[in-house]
Enzyme design. Structure first.
Site, PDB file in Angstrom:
ATOM      1  N   PRO A  88     -24.487  -4.583   4.827  1.00  0.00           N
ATOM      2  CA  PRO A  88     -24.560  -3.138   4.588  1.00  0.00           C
ATOM      3  C   PRO A  88     -24.621  -2.358   5.909  1.00  0.00           C
ATOM      4  O   PRO A  88     -24.306  -1.177   5.954  1.00  0.00           O
ATOM      5  CB  PRO A  88     -25.871  -2.973   3.808  1.00  0.00           C
ATOM      6  CG  PRO A  88     -26.212  -4.318   3.287  1.00  0.00           C
ATOM      7  CD  PRO A  88     -25.638  -5.300   4.267  1.00  0.00           C
ATOM      8  N   GLU A 115     -32.682 -10.769   3.941  1.00  0.00           N
ATOM      9  CA  GLU A 115     -32.621  -9.542   4.755  1.00  0.00           C
ATOM     10  C   GLU A 115     -31.548  -9.666   5.830  1.00  0.00           C
ATOM     11  O   GLU A 115     -31.409  -8.784   6.661  1.00  0.00           O
ATOM     12  CB  GLU A 115     -33.993  -9.301   5.415  1.00  0.00           C
ATOM     13  CG  GLU A 115     -35.109  -9.040   4.410  1.00  0.00           C
ATOM     14  CD  GLU A 115     -34.720  -7.992   3.397  1.00  0.00           C
ATOM     15  OE1 GLU A 115     -34.736  -8.293   2.189  1.00  0.00           O
ATOM     16  OE2 GLU A 115     -34.350  -6.872   3.804  1.00  0.00           O
ATOM     17  N   ARG A 157      -3.236 -10.254   0.298  1.00  0.00           N
ATOM     18  CA  ARG A 157      -2.111  -9.583  -0.368  1.00  0.00           C
ATOM     19  C   ARG A 157      -1.118  -9.035   0.669  1.00  0.00           C
ATOM     20  O   ARG A 157       0.019  -8.721   0.345  1.00  0.00           O
ATOM     21  CB  ARG A 157      -2.566  -8.459  -1.277  1.00  0.00           C
ATOM     22  CG  ARG A 157      -3.181  -7.269  -0.575  1.00  0.00           C
ATOM     23  CD  ARG A 157      -3.706  -6.259  -1.575  1.00  0.00           C
ATOM     24  NE  ARG A 157      -2.644  -5.483  -2.182  1.00  0.00           N
ATOM     25  CZ  ARG A 157      -2.121  -4.380  -1.638  1.00  0.00           C
ATOM     26  NH1 ARG A 157      -2.539  -3.957  -0.460  1.00  0.00           N
ATOM     27  NH2 ARG A 157      -1.176  -3.706  -2.264  1.00  0.00           N
ATOM     28  N   ASP A 172       1.960   1.267   0.705  1.00  0.00           N
ATOM     29  CA  ASP A 172       0.626   0.957   0.216  1.00  0.00           C
ATOM     30  C   ASP A 172      -0.192   2.246   0.080  1.00  0.00           C
ATOM     31  O   ASP A 172      -0.044   3.149   0.880  1.00  0.00           O
ATOM     32  CB  ASP A 172      -0.074   0.008   1.211  1.00  0.00           C
ATOM     33  CG  ASP A 172      -0.761  -1.127   0.475  1.00  0.00           C
ATOM     34  OD1 ASP A 172      -1.222  -2.062   1.116  1.00  0.00           O
ATOM     35  OD2 ASP A 172      -0.826  -1.031  -0.772  1.00  0.00           O
TER      36      ASP A 172
HETATM   37  C1  LIG Z   1     -25.750 -10.242   6.473  1.00  0.00           C
HETATM   38  O1  LIG Z   1     -26.919  -9.798   5.863  1.00  0.00           O
HETATM   39  C2  LIG Z   1     -26.850  -9.320   4.577  1.00  0.00           C
HETATM   40  C3  LIG Z   1     -28.034  -8.905   3.969  1.00  0.00           C
HETATM   41  C4  LIG Z   1     -28.026  -8.432   2.667  1.00  0.00           C
HETATM   42  C5  LIG Z   1     -26.839  -8.385   1.947  1.00  0.00           C
HETATM   43  C6  LIG Z   1     -25.666  -8.794   2.552  1.00  0.00           C
HETATM   44  C7  LIG Z   1     -24.414  -8.735   1.774  1.00  0.00           C
HETATM   45  O2  LIG Z   1     -23.577  -7.660   2.159  1.00  0.00           O
HETATM   46  C8  LIG Z   1     -23.782  -6.455   1.499  1.00  0.00           C
HETATM   47  O3  LIG Z   1     -24.731  -6.257   0.774  1.00  0.00           O
HETATM   48  C9  LIG Z   1     -22.762  -5.410   1.740  1.00  0.00           C
HETATM   49  C10 LIG Z   1     -21.619  -5.554   2.481  1.00  0.00           C
HETATM   50  N1  LIG Z   1     -20.971  -4.366   2.437  1.00  0.00           N
HETATM   51  N2  LIG Z   1     -21.709  -3.498   1.711  1.00  0.00           N
HETATM   52  C11 LIG Z   1     -22.809  -4.112   1.263  1.00  0.00           C
HETATM   53  C12 LIG Z   1     -25.656  -9.270   3.866  1.00  0.00           C
END
Ligand SMILES: COc1cccc(COC(=O)c2cn[nH]c2)c1
Length: 242
Positions: A88, A115, A157, A172
């Site tokens: 995220p 986390e 793709r 696209d």
């Molecule tokens: C690498 O650390 C973490 C921690 C928590 C969740 C995640 C998974 O990715 C997402 O949640 C995400 C990806 N793009 N938007 C949301 C990865």
């Protein structure tokens, strides 16, 4: 292109073997290898996470396990690779990102959970290969696996031969910076709703104009940010009517 995915839930990546992408893999247009991170643990509990330094909620994925896993995966093929970590906290993944990655010989995806992954894994990898921490959207998932499915599909793709009718980059959606407008097919009238006349007129100029107007209208309504981001010369006088 070779794609490797490292995850504690290999089963989550099973959809990659389905349908169009599955056929592309069978045809050898793309290679996909999924690896279980726990294969690189050495303790009886196969621990992949630990408490965060500095306190705070949740757990952080251990650097040692990831380091050994990435070493082994990278060593399995001599092609240079780009490491991708869905998070995220990443830079936005866009169509332009997919276009850029489609030119890579190899992508290695690290699926984080909890986390996140100890930052030293990314920092140490970045010393020897390109690393991208990317977000597929402003929301939090439980793990990176679903984001990997999204990104692998968006990239694959674009690879030659994967799609039946090759999607030329300029056709696209997003390629002209606007959202796609509405589309219609038979029947002419369905539940009392008819297809816009212009689409059956055979006047290709009028049809192109109508489609662009609908794309502008939809973009202004749903994604004004895209409209604002268009280069000044992208809109002609007729466009500016919106
Ligand atoms: C690498 O650390 C973490 C921690 C928590 C969740 C995640 C998974 O990715 C997402 O949640 C995400 C990806 N793009 N938007 C949301 C990865």
């Amino acid at each position: 292109m070779r794609i490797d995915v490292v995850t504690i839930f290999p089963g989550y990546l099973a959809p990659l073997r389905e349908a169009l992408l599955g056929r592309a893999i069978e045809a050898g247009l793309v290679e996909v290898a999924v690896h279980d991170l726990r294969d690189w643990t050495h303790d009886v509990h196969q621990a992949v996470d630990d408490a965060p330094y500095g306190g705070g909620p949740g757990m952080v994925m251990k650097p040692q396990v990831w380091g050994e896993a990435l070493d082994a995966v990278l060593a399995a093929d001599e092609r240079p690779a780009r490491l991708v970590v869905p998070t995220p906290a990443g830079r936005p993944f866009r169509q332009s990102t997919a276009q850029a990655w489609a030119g890579e010989q190899r992508l290695v995806f690290a699926c984080g959970r909890y986390e996140g992954i100890d930052q030293r894994v990314v920092d140490e990898a970045a010393a020897r290969m390109p690393v991208d921490e990317v977000s597929i959207g402003d929301y939090v998932l439980v793990g990176g696996e679903v984001a990997v499915l999204v990104m692998v599909e968006a990239v694959a793709r674009l690879l030659p031969g994967v799609l039946g009718n090759p999607v030329s980059a300029e056709q696209d959606s997003f390629s002209d910076g606007l959202l796609e407008g509405p589309a219609y097919t038979r029947p002419l009238t369905w539940r009392g709703l008819s297809v816009p006349e212009v689409l059956r007129s055979g006047h290709h100029g009028a049809i192109a104009r109508w489609r662009r107007d609908r794309a502008l209208e939809r973009t202004a309504d749903r994604r004004p940010d895209l409209l604002a981001a268009l280069p000044a010369d992208a809109l002609d006088a007729a466009d500016r009517a919106f």
